[in-house]
Design a protein around this motif. Structure first.
Motif, short mmCIF file in Angstrom:
data_model
loop_
_atom_site.label_atom_id
_atom_site.label_comp_id
_atom_site.label_asym_id
_atom_site.label_seq_id
_atom_site.Cartn_x
_atom_site.Cartn_y
_atom_site.Cartn_z
N TRP A 16 0.86 -1.18 0.00
CA TRP A 16 0.00 0.00 0.00
C TRP A 16 0.90 1.24 0.00
O TRP A 16 1.87 1.31 0.75
N PHE A 17 0.55 2.17 -0.84
CA PHE A 17 1.20 3.47 -0.89
C PHE A 17 0.12 4.53 -0.75
O PHE A 17 -1.06 4.26 -0.91
N PHE A 39 5.49 5.15 0.66
CA PHE A 39 5.27 3.78 1.08
C PHE A 39 4.52 3.76 2.40
O PHE A 39 4.81 4.56 3.30
N VAL A 40 3.57 2.85 2.53
CA VAL A 40 2.83 2.68 3.77
C VAL A 40 3.16 1.32 4.41
O VAL A 40 3.57 1.26 5.56
N VAL A 41 2.98 0.25 3.65
CA VAL A 41 3.20 -1.08 4.19
C VAL A 41 3.28 -2.07 3.04
O VAL A 41 2.72 -1.83 1.97
N ALA A 96 -5.06 11.10 2.14
CA ALA A 96 -4.33 10.85 0.90
C ALA A 96 -5.17 9.93 0.02
O ALA A 96 -6.18 9.38 0.46
N VAL A 97 -4.72 9.78 -1.21
CA VAL A 97 -5.23 8.71 -2.06
C VAL A 97 -4.35 7.49 -1.79
O VAL A 97 -3.13 7.57 -1.84
N TYR A 98 -5.00 6.38 -1.49
CA TYR A 98 -4.30 5.15 -1.16
C TYR A 98 -4.33 4.20 -2.35
O TYR A 98 -5.40 3.96 -2.94
#
Length: 123
Positions: free
Chosen positions: A36-37, A47-49, A90-92
């Protein structure tokens, strides 16, 4: 090849929760590591995860609040987001990488992307 479609975004108050889903079609999602970003206005996509056969890796900004999971029987990736903050707005995007064992934290390492889903956290 795989097609990715995110859903579950929306408007939530700070402290609330949302669960994002990313449905994969085409080649089974278990053949990829997934990530996921997010992209906030005026910022770079970050970057998220990610989740691979080697485990999971979280950005420090979401560690302890977000949880990634995948249901390979449903070809679906999830992102449970708790204790949301306005800065999570944000847009994910979900993404798939053929690097199935490695934690891929750079967007250049991903081969396929969804169209994104908007998450807005109000203060």
């Amino acid at each position: 090849q795989v097609q990715l479609v995110e859903s579950g975004g929306g408007l939530v108050q700070a402290g609330g929760s949302l669960r994002l889903s990313c449905a994969a079609s085409g080649r089974t999602s278990s053949a990829y590591s997934m990530g996921w970003f997010r992209h906030a206005p005026g910022k770079e996509r970050e970057f998220v995860v990610c989740i691979s056969r080697g485990g999971t890796n979280y950005a420090d900004s979401v560690k302890g609040r977000f949880a990634i999971s995948r249901d390979n029987t449903k070809n679906t990736l999830y992102l449970q987001m708790n204790r949301l903050k306005p800065e999570d707005t944000a847009v994910y995007y979900c993404a798939a990488s053929t690097e199935i064992w490695r934690w891929v934290t750079d967007e250049s390492g991903y081969d396929y992307w969804g169209q994104g889903t908007q998450v807005t956290v109000s203060s």
